[in-house]
Design an enzyme around this catalytic site. Structure first.
Site, PDB file in Angstrom:
ATOM      1  N   THR A 171      -0.034  -6.629  -2.565  1.00  0.00           N
ATOM      2  CA  THR A 171      -0.797  -6.361  -1.330  1.00  0.00           C
ATOM      3  C   THR A 171      -1.917  -7.400  -1.246  1.00  0.00           C
ATOM      4  O   THR A 171      -2.303  -7.969  -2.266  1.00  0.00           O
ATOM      5  CB  THR A 171      -1.358  -4.922  -1.440  1.00  0.00           C
ATOM      6  OG1 THR A 171      -0.286  -4.026  -1.194  1.00  0.00           O
ATOM      7  CG2 THR A 171      -2.496  -4.639  -0.479  1.00  0.00           C
ATOM      8  N   ARG A 199       5.712   7.071   5.510  1.00  0.00           N
ATOM      9  CA  ARG A 199       4.671   7.103   4.465  1.00  0.00           C
ATOM     10  C   ARG A 199       3.586   6.077   4.810  1.00  0.00           C
ATOM     11  O   ARG A 199       3.862   4.934   5.120  1.00  0.00           O
ATOM     12  CB  ARG A 199       5.280   6.771   3.106  1.00  0.00           C
ATOM     13  CG  ARG A 199       4.275   6.755   1.939  1.00  0.00           C
ATOM     14  CD  ARG A 199       3.740   5.373   1.633  1.00  0.00           C
ATOM     15  NE  ARG A 199       2.914   5.333   0.419  1.00  0.00           N
ATOM     16  CZ  ARG A 199       2.166   4.285   0.082  1.00  0.00           C
ATOM     17  NH1 ARG A 199       2.141   3.208   0.820  1.00  0.00           N
ATOM     18  NH2 ARG A 199       1.442   4.325  -1.023  1.00  0.00           N
ATOM     19  N   GLY A 201      -0.067   4.488   3.206  1.00  0.00           N
ATOM     20  CA  GLY A 201      -0.920   4.442   2.022  1.00  0.00           C
ATOM     21  C   GLY A 201      -2.387   4.280   2.392  1.00  0.00           C
ATOM     22  O   GLY A 201      -2.817   4.610   3.499  1.00  0.00           O
ATOM     23  N   ASP A 202      -3.151   3.756   1.444  1.00  0.00           N
ATOM     24  CA  ASP A 202      -4.605   3.619   1.624  1.00  0.00           C
ATOM     25  C   ASP A 202      -5.005   2.448   2.526  1.00  0.00           C
ATOM     26  O   ASP A 202      -6.082   2.453   3.111  1.00  0.00           O
ATOM     27  CB  ASP A 202      -5.254   3.393   0.259  1.00  0.00           C
ATOM     28  CG  ASP A 202      -4.715   2.113  -0.400  1.00  0.00           C
ATOM     29  OD1 ASP A 202      -3.488   2.053  -0.639  1.00  0.00           O
ATOM     30  OD2 ASP A 202      -5.499   1.174  -0.628  1.00  0.00           O
ATOM     31  N   GLY A 223      -3.420  -1.115  -5.090  1.00  0.00           N
ATOM     32  CA  GLY A 223      -2.913  -0.204  -6.113  1.00  0.00           C
ATOM     33  C   GLY A 223      -2.171   0.929  -5.447  1.00  0.00           C
ATOM     34  O   GLY A 223      -1.808   0.836  -4.270  1.00  0.00           O
TER      35      GLY A 223
HETATM   36  N1  ASP Z   1      -2.171   0.172  -1.785  1.00  0.00           N
HETATM   37  C1  ASP Z   1      -0.875  -0.167  -1.242  1.00  0.00           C
HETATM   38  C2  ASP Z   1      -0.172   1.090  -0.793  1.00  0.00           C
HETATM   39  O1  ASP Z   1      -0.156   2.057  -1.522  1.00  0.00           O
HETATM   40  C3  ASP Z   1      -0.002  -0.890  -2.221  1.00  0.00           C
HETATM   41  C4  ASP Z   1      -0.646  -1.986  -3.048  1.00  0.00           C
HETATM   42  O2  ASP Z   1      -1.858  -2.150  -3.050  1.00  0.00           O
HETATM   43  O3  ASP Z   1       0.110  -2.707  -3.694  1.00  0.00           O
HETATM   44  O4  ASP Z   1       0.421   1.086   0.253  1.00  0.00           O
END
Ligand code: ASP
Length: 302
Positions: A171, A199, A201-202, A223
């Site tokens: 990311t 889905r 994410g953050d 992460g």
């Molecule tokens: N934080 C990202 C997510 O969970 C993935 C990543 O940071 O690699 O979508």
């Protein structure tokens, strides 16, 4: 855990990027750090010329989205159905203005659409079809999936299966402080590999993946999104800076939050209002680069 900083030194301007917390194979580490260095070079030109932190973080993330080594824009990972659902967010520390998109179908630069959301100002987060409609109204052209799905991503999809759902790494994110003392942050991702459709994410969540406040600093996280969202990682870290914690210590505390609760892997980059930067990761690698008015050339690592 690994932490680092520019020694806490203040700078007139500063930009720091990450190329994702993860476990990069040895041969990919240097190329990823070089990709990060290219992003801070581009953003550094904006800042050295007196440009805005907001423009600098958008440009840094665009450069990384266009670099197919990273899991954002071109080269982003796929859902269990083999589709792209992209997440991105950007925040300006000056007036806490924010813009984000999630589950966005293929568009070349999701961060530019997040920036258009910020500039538009009516809402903060647009999802899926609505995000796509907003982007088209603002003049962005949808991309064909073939131009954004790289052979490496296609091969990984074909090798794997839904049970292989995994945190993909790579990311991208950026934080910056400009000559006028404003800070900004931006983050972009394809999410986790083989994620369920829908889905999120953050990364597109303000306060989880991205946060910026001129009074305290700016942060971009990476992460496992399901871990980062539980502790509102970037907002929690910015509050540590607000209370006077030095950048490197704040970065360490941030990832300790994830580690102590056994929530999942993660990393963060941050900049304080004086232009000092810091980073930390719990993972084996997190490519990063930083450039400031104190440096002749980018610092980088993984
Ligand atoms: N934080 C990202 C997510 O969970 C993935 C990543 O940071 O690699 O979508």
């Amino acid at each position: 855990m690994v932490t680092g900083s520019g020694g806490g030194k203040p700078a007139d301007w500063c930009v720091t990027v990450h190329g994702g917390a993860g476990e990069l194979p040895l041969e990919q580490r240097q190329p990823h750090a070089e990709g990060c260095a290219a992003a801070v070079r581009a953003a550094g030109e904006v800042l050295a010329a007196g440009g805005r932190a907001l423009d600098a973080v958008e440009l840094a993330v665009r450069v990384l989205e266009d670099d197919s080594k990273f899991n954002a824009g071109t080269g982003a990972c796929l859902t269990e159905s083999g589709t792209l659902e992209l997440d991105a967010s950007i925040m300006n520390g000056a007036e806490l203005a924010s813009g984000a998109v999630c589950s966005l179908p293929p568009f070349k630069n999701p961060i530019a659409i997040a920036r258009a959301v910020l500039d538009d100002g009516r809402h903060i987060l647009y999802a899926a079809e609505g995000a796509s409609r907003f982007a088209i109204e603002k003049g962005f052209a949808p991309a064909s999936p073939e131009t954004m799905i790289t052979p490496a991503v296609r091969a990984r999809f074909e090798r794997g299966s839904v049970v292989a759902e995994s945190y993909a790494g790579s990311t991208v994110g950026a934080v910056a402080r400009d000559k006028n003392g404003h800070v900004a942050a931006a983050t972009s991702t394809g999410g986790t590999f083989f994620k369920r459709s829908g889905r999120v994410g953050d990364t597109p969540i303000i306060g989880a993946g991205t946060y910026a406040d001129d009074d305290a600093g700016a942060a971009s996280a990476t992460g496992l999104g399901e871990a980062i969202m539980r502790v509102c990682l970037t907002k929690a870290t910015i509050e540590l800076l607000r209370h006077g914690m030095p950048v490197e210590e704040a970065a360490r505390f941030a990832v300790m939050l994830l580690e102590m609760r056994g929530l999942g892997p993660g990393g963060i980059v941050l900049v304080d209002p004086h232009g000092a930067f810091g980073y930390a990761r719990t993972t084996q690698t997190m490519s990063w680069a930083a450039l400031s008015s104190n440096d002749p050339a980018p610092q980088r690592g993984f």
